[in-house]
Structure formats: C-alpha cells, structure tokens
Design an enzyme around this catalytic site. Structure first.
Site, PDB file in Angstrom:
ATOM      1  CG  PHE A 168      -1.117  -1.525   1.585  1.00 48.05           C
ATOM      2  CD1 PHE A 168      -2.738  -1.284   0.238  1.00 48.05           C
ATOM      3  CD2 PHE A 168      -1.282  -1.938   2.300  1.00 48.05           C
ATOM      4  CE1 PHE A 168      -3.399  -2.616   0.637  1.00 48.05           C
ATOM      5  CE2 PHE A 168      -2.067  -3.930   2.243  1.00 48.05           C
ATOM      6  CZ  PHE A 168      -3.635  -3.130   1.780  1.00 48.05           C
ATOM      7  CD  GLN A 216      -5.859  -4.953  -6.780  1.00 43.08           C
ATOM      8  OE1 GLN A 216      -5.508  -3.851  -6.631  1.00 43.08           O
ATOM      9  NE2 GLN A 216      -5.621  -5.855  -5.470  1.00 43.08           N
ATOM     10  N   GLY A 268      -6.016  -0.399  -8.566  1.00 39.93           N
ATOM     11  CA  GLY A 268      -5.985  -0.476  -7.983  1.00 39.93           C
ATOM     12  C   GLY A 268      -5.498   0.314  -6.457  1.00 39.93           C
ATOM     13  CD  GLU A 269      -2.777   3.738  -5.736  1.00 42.58           C
ATOM     14  OE1 GLU A 269      -2.263   4.992  -4.657  1.00 42.58           O
ATOM     15  OE2 GLU A 269      -1.782   3.481  -6.748  1.00 42.58           O
TER      16      GLU A 269
END
Length: 702
Positions: A232, A600, A666-667
C-alpha cells in the site's frame, strides 16, 4: 488470439499462498543466520545522554550491538526516483538526536530472535528530553514546498457574489499501515556480493539504492522479492531498519534477519498523515459551479520536513469552475515519517471535496448525481489537457441505475427499518493514470510452454496472473502453459508496483516481448513458432520487449473514474453505523482480468470503510508513541462490517495511454468511499459529520 483478456482468471500464485509454499522475505532459510532486534527511543524529542550496554552485551547469545558510536559510514543516496531513494533522508544511528518516539537508536544481534529481543530490553538509556510538538494545534504551518497550489480567476469575489455557497472544514485522522506481512529483511554478504531478501514494490530501485549506500557496482547487489504480503505504499524504498540491518550484516559477516514487531511497524514504517481541509464552493441557483476554494493542511516528521499529503490534487480534475484557489500547507510534528498510503492525497482530498459537493447539492435542492454530471470537467484544469477515454458520466448513471437511486427519498430522516434510520449516499472516485518503463523476456520451449522473466513483484494485486494473461493472449497459448519468474533484480526491469502503475507499465512490455518472439520466426501464434523451433534443434526461442511512456502525456490527461453508492442503517441511540448495500462502478480502460479487477475494487472499498468508520491513530501527548499499536487496538474492518460489494466496469480501452488500453485499478476504489458513507449518514439522520473516522461518539454528539 486466445481471448483470455477481460475474462475471469484464477490467481497464478493462489495455490502457493493458500498452501504456505509461497516464500516471503522472512522465510528464506540461510545457513548461519543470526537475528536482530531494534532498540527504539521512548521519548519524542531530545538526545541520548548515555547508553549503557553492559547487561545486554553479557546476555546469552548476544553477538553484536550497533549504536551511533559504531555505525558504519554510508554513501549518500541521491533520493530521486531513478537512481536511489530512501524513505527517511536521515540515516539510521546518524547521531544522538531523537526526532520522534520509536526512532531507532540501536540494534542487538543474537543467535536467536528471542535472545535478541530480550537483550534489547536490557539496554539502559538516559535522555536529555525536550518538549515535543505532537498536538497539531501547537504546530506552525508553511506552504508545502513540493505541492504546487493553483490560483485561477478571482475566487474571493466569485464566492462573495455566488447565489449559493457552502463553507466547511473537514478533518481526517492519522492512519497506520496494517498490511498482513510486517516489514522484514535478510541481508546476506558473501565477501563483496550482497543479497537482499526483502519485500519491495520496486525491485530495481531497491537494488540501485543498496548499491549506492554501500558503494557497490550494481551487479554485486541482488534483491529478491518473490512475494509481498501487502504494501500500500510502505514498501517502495528501504526504511532505516533495512539499511541498518544491511550495514551490521557487513560488519559481522553473518547473514542477518530483522523482522519488525507490529508495534515498531506503527512508528518507523510510515503512516497516512492527519489532514484538515477547508472548502468553500459557490454555485448559481441552477447548480452551475462558479468557484472552489480548497485549502488543506497535513503533517510531516522532522526527518522529512517537506512531505505533504497532497489533498488538493483532486480538485482540478473533478469539477469545472472558472475560479479556483488551491493551497497545501504542512507542519512538522515529532512523529514518525508519513508516507505513501493507498491513493495518497486522493483519499482525504476526495472525502472533503465529495462531502462538500453533497452538502451543496442538498442546499440547492438538486440530485447529487445530476449535480456532479452537470459540473464534471472535460479537461484537467491545471494542465488544460483533455481527458482520454473518460467515462465518468457512465459510472454515475450505471451506478444510480444498479442501486435504484431514482427511488431515493428527497428528505433526510425519511427511511426506517426495524427501528433504525436508513440512508443512501454516493460519491465519485478518481485516480491518475500513470505508467513507467518496464521490460520482460519471453522464452518459448518445444513442449509448448512459455516462460516470462521480469523483476516486477506481486504485492497481492495479481501481477503474476496479469503477466500470464498478457503472454497467453499474445502467443495464443492456454494460461496453463505460461510460467512466470519475477521478483529478482537479475531479471529485466519490471518497473514499480505503486501508483496503480504495474499493469499499465508491465502488460505492454510483456505483449511487446511476445510479439518480438513471434516476429523472429515470422509467426502469428505460438503454434506456428513451435513448428520452426522444433525443426531448428534450439532449446528455446527468446525475445525481450520493453514499453515506456512517449509523447502522449503532452496531448492527453490520463485519469480513471468511478462512482460509489451505499446504504447505511444507523442505530441512533447507540451511534452505530452498519453498511448494508454497496455498488461501485469504475472506468479504468481495458480490464485485463475481470475477477482480479473486481477483487481489487472490493478490497479498496473495504479499506475505505475502515478509513471512514474506524481507523485512527492517536499519539501519546508526551511520548509521541501510538496509543494503538497492534491489530487488536488499531481497528480495521472485519467480515461483519462489510456488505456484499457489487462492482461493474464501463468504458473503452484507453489506447491513447498504452498499447493494451489498460489503466490501473488498485487505488481508485478507495477514493470517495468515506464521503459516500458520510453522505449516507446525513440522508439517514440529517446529521452532517465532517471528521473521520465517523465513530459513534461523533454521531451521538452531533
């Protein structure tokens, strides 16, 4: 083509992980291994007066103790993104100064981890203590030097004359990295050859950094990172404990392992800074935005006085306004260094912006979805570039349809269920589309299998499977015929697993390598290439391909988009919030693996629920140490906190961005989550909460 891209493909490494055969950094078995335990400061500011090592030195099994008195000299790192980089510019044990609670002040080495930990407790430290700055109210702020603001138009005048406006302050708490795998490293010197076993999000930069620090040629440093149990953002560069471990391993000429206990992870391996954000937004009576003022404050550590949690970066990409005023300030507190944490800046920034947009929509009497559709910007208001393959409107519209948003009661405190207030909320999501340079080598063998080699690592996001899919699709082979070797600096540069860049960076490189292999033998598929290979007597065919950004960033702004819709039940007498439904719709370009992409987003939403409802680290006002320091005291979501999360994707391949048309996912899924929850709580109760986390005490006191 095998038409595997876009389908749901099982994890390449899934069996290895669930059976325990996957080898993580602390699990490598090396003959002669010894163990290190850190000695850390119990004050937040001052200096070490005396360090009494006598009891520790005679403790059973102790081999060596490192302090500022015997710390070896290191070559300075360049601290750029291409040659060498460390998290803390101050080297470990550089001097006797203490800058934050939990700072490393020594390392004990022993023949077992238990003996090392015990000996570390025997070290007696006398300090000259000073009053630390820990409370943000005591801090002095300056303009963030590396976070440019923006002044466009005349925001003050536009706000003063706006028909409607809101003004509010939003705060977010300091958050801790709570990945499953704590930080760990094994440093193994064999004369002047260094092997590092360490989880990293960027294998090649790790290699370059250790080579720089220890003044070694690049080919004398090998970094191995086969599996990473979550990162992360906290495992991109070496931390002080890693540098110290490697330096001491060279001194004692023994392979040395250092594994941080969870309590030390909370102090010396990064956090997300708390923030305070002040927003003013003005609009006409028909809902057209005329001005946005977004001023943010965040906090950093004395060891990195320029770090900023860039909250204002979201504003120019979301909603169009002729008048913009953006400013980011920072203040130094005596705390461990903040660092990247999933969607750094975007997470707190979108909480404030999307909460403010909801407040203004209610004040205008407009549907929050339609309000966003009306004001969505078509270009990046900082760069003035148009967005490529933007499908934000479809995210909002499909999400509203799937959620049943049209049936939403138009007034707060309108819905109840079994004695609880029910509310619906929504918020937008966004994250930049970034990519970097990467290379991969592909080998095709006579038995019809292919091997892909690249230094890229998988921190749990599915990189192994993404590489498999990219190769299988291009070579027209079954995914079962693709083998992968990654996570080793001896392999071609696989780029960074950060900033949601890994897929966008590496997939084109793998495709290019496969295409180059086919081109060598004038074949369209691996089947044709195999005919040539089997007749040649060669052991395999091999080709290397690369990919990197070109001039496209001068023509287009690349951004991913999304929308979250949620339902909450609020037990008002208890202040308890339960999320009961969730719908997320994302626009990330081409989806390479439907199963992994949806996973995800779900994982990001779950992390966002933690951000919204429970995650908070408070520091002891005297010692500067976290008062929550493990997974029992630092609250994160569990199964009972999470509803079924419905995830959909819209849009088209973004072929302006890269050859496969894929942006990262992913974010983006965590951005906007906490705002959607806060907005739903308002709809349920009529109470506007502006301070994260949205804990029961805040609901009860409103």
């Amino acid at each position: 083509m095998s038409n595997v891209i876009g389908k749901s493909v099982n994890r390449y490494e899934g069996q290895a992980k669930v059976t325990g055969s996957a080898t993580y950094s602390a699990e490598h078995q090396i003959s002669g291994l010894v163990y290190g335990a850190l000695i850390t400061a119990t004050i937040a500011k001052g200096r070490i007066k005396t360090l009494d090592l006598q009891q520790a030195q005679v403790s059973p099994g102790v081999l060596y103790i490192a302090t500022a008195e015997n710390m070896p000299q290191l070559t300075p790192a360049a601290n750029d993104w291409f040659s060498s980089h460390i998290y803390e510019p101050r080297y470990p044990l550089a001097d006797a100064e203490i800058h934050y609670g939990g700072q490393i002040i020594g390392l004990v080495v022993a023949d077992t981890p238990e003996r090392a930990r015990h000996a570390a407790t025997l070290v007696q430290v006398e300090y000259e203590s000073e009053t630390p700055v820990i409370n943000p109210k005591d801090a002095s702020f300056i303009t963030a030097p590396r976070t440019p603001g923006l002044e466009q138009g005349n925001t003050a005048t536009a706000l003063a004359t706006a028909e409607y406006q809101i003004e509010a302050t939003y705060t977010t708490a300091m958050e801790l990295h709570a990945m499953m795998e704590p930080h760990a490293i094994i440093a193994h010197w064999q004369e002047n050859q260094l092997t590092i076993y360490e989880h990293t999000q960027w294998v090649m930069l790790h290699q370059k950094t250790y080579a720089t620090l220890f003044n070694l040629p690049l080919d004398q440093v090998r970094v191995i990172s086969l599996y990473t149990g979550g990162a992360f953002g906290a495992k991109v560069f070496p931390w002080p404990h890693s540098i110290l471990c490697t330096a001491v391993a060279r001194e004692i000429q023994r392979p040395l392992k250092v594994v941080l206990p969870r309590q030390q992870v909370t102090t010396i391996a990064g956090n997300r800074s708390a923030t305070e954000q002040h927003l003013k937004i003005g609009a006409t009576s028909d809902g057209q935005l005329v001005a946005i003022e977004h001023h943010a404050k965040s906090y950093t550590s004395p060891v990195n006085p320029t770090w900023a949690e860039n909250c204002i970066g979201v504003t120019p990409v979301m909603y169009t306004a002729e008048n913009l005023s953006l400013k980011q300030e920072i203040a130094i507190l005596n705390m461990g260094m903040p660092t990247y944490m999933r969607a750094p800046g975007e997470v707190p920034g979108m909480f404030a912006l999307e909460s403010a947009m909801d407040e203004l929509a209610w004040k205008l009497g407009l549907d929050p979805v339609k309000f966003r559709l009306k004001n969505a910007t078509t270009l990046h208001q900082r760069t003035k570039l148009p967005f490529s393959a933007k499908h934000f409107a479809e995210c909002l519209q499909l999400g509203a349809e799937q959620f049943g948003w049209k049936d939403r009661p138009q007034h707060p405190r309108s819905l109840t269920r079994e004695g609880k207030w029910v509310g619906w909320g929504m918020a937008a999501a966004t994250f930049p589309g970034w990519r970097a340079m990467a290379s991969a080598t592909v080998r095709l063998f006579p038995d019809g299998t292919a091997l892909v080699l690249t230094s890229a690592n998988d921190m749990g996001t599915g990189a192994y499977t993404m590489i498999t899919i990219s190769a299988a699709e291009t070579l027209n082979l079954p995914v079962e015929n693709i083998q992968i070797e990654i996570g080793d600096s001896r392999l071609p540069n696989g780029g960074i697993a950060g900033g949601s860049m890994m897929t966008a960076t590496l997939a084109p490189a793998v495709v290019n390598a496969c295409q180059e292999l086919l081109k060598q033998v004038n074949a369209k598929t691996a089947t044709e290439a195999l005919q040539v290979l089997r007749g040649s007597g060669q052991p395999f065919l091999e080709a290397t391909g690369s990919s990197q950004p070109g001039m496209e960033g001068q023509k287009w702004a690349f951004q991913s988009w999304g929308a979250h819709f949620c339902e909450v039940e609020v037990d008002e007498p208890l202040g308890r919030v339960q999320i009961t439904r969730w719908v997320s719709v994302m626009n990330i370009g081409r989806v390479l693996n439907a199963k992994a992409a949806a996973s995800q987003v779900r994982g990001a939403v779950i992390m966002g629920i933690g951000d919204g409802l429970m995650e908070e680290c408070q520091l002891d006002p005297h010692l500067g140490l976290p008062v929550v320091y493990d997974l029992a005291t630092y609250h994160i979501p569990v199964h009972a906190d999470i509803p079924r999360i419905q995830v959909s994707f819209v849009g088209e391949p973004d072929l302006n961005f890269n050859s496969v048309g894929a942006r990262g996912c992913g974010e983006i899924g965590i951005t906007g989550v906490s705002a959607a929850i806060a907005n739903a709580i308002y709809h349920a109760t009529g109470k506007r909460l502006r301070d994260l986390p949205l804990t029961p005490d805040k609901l009860l006191s409103t």
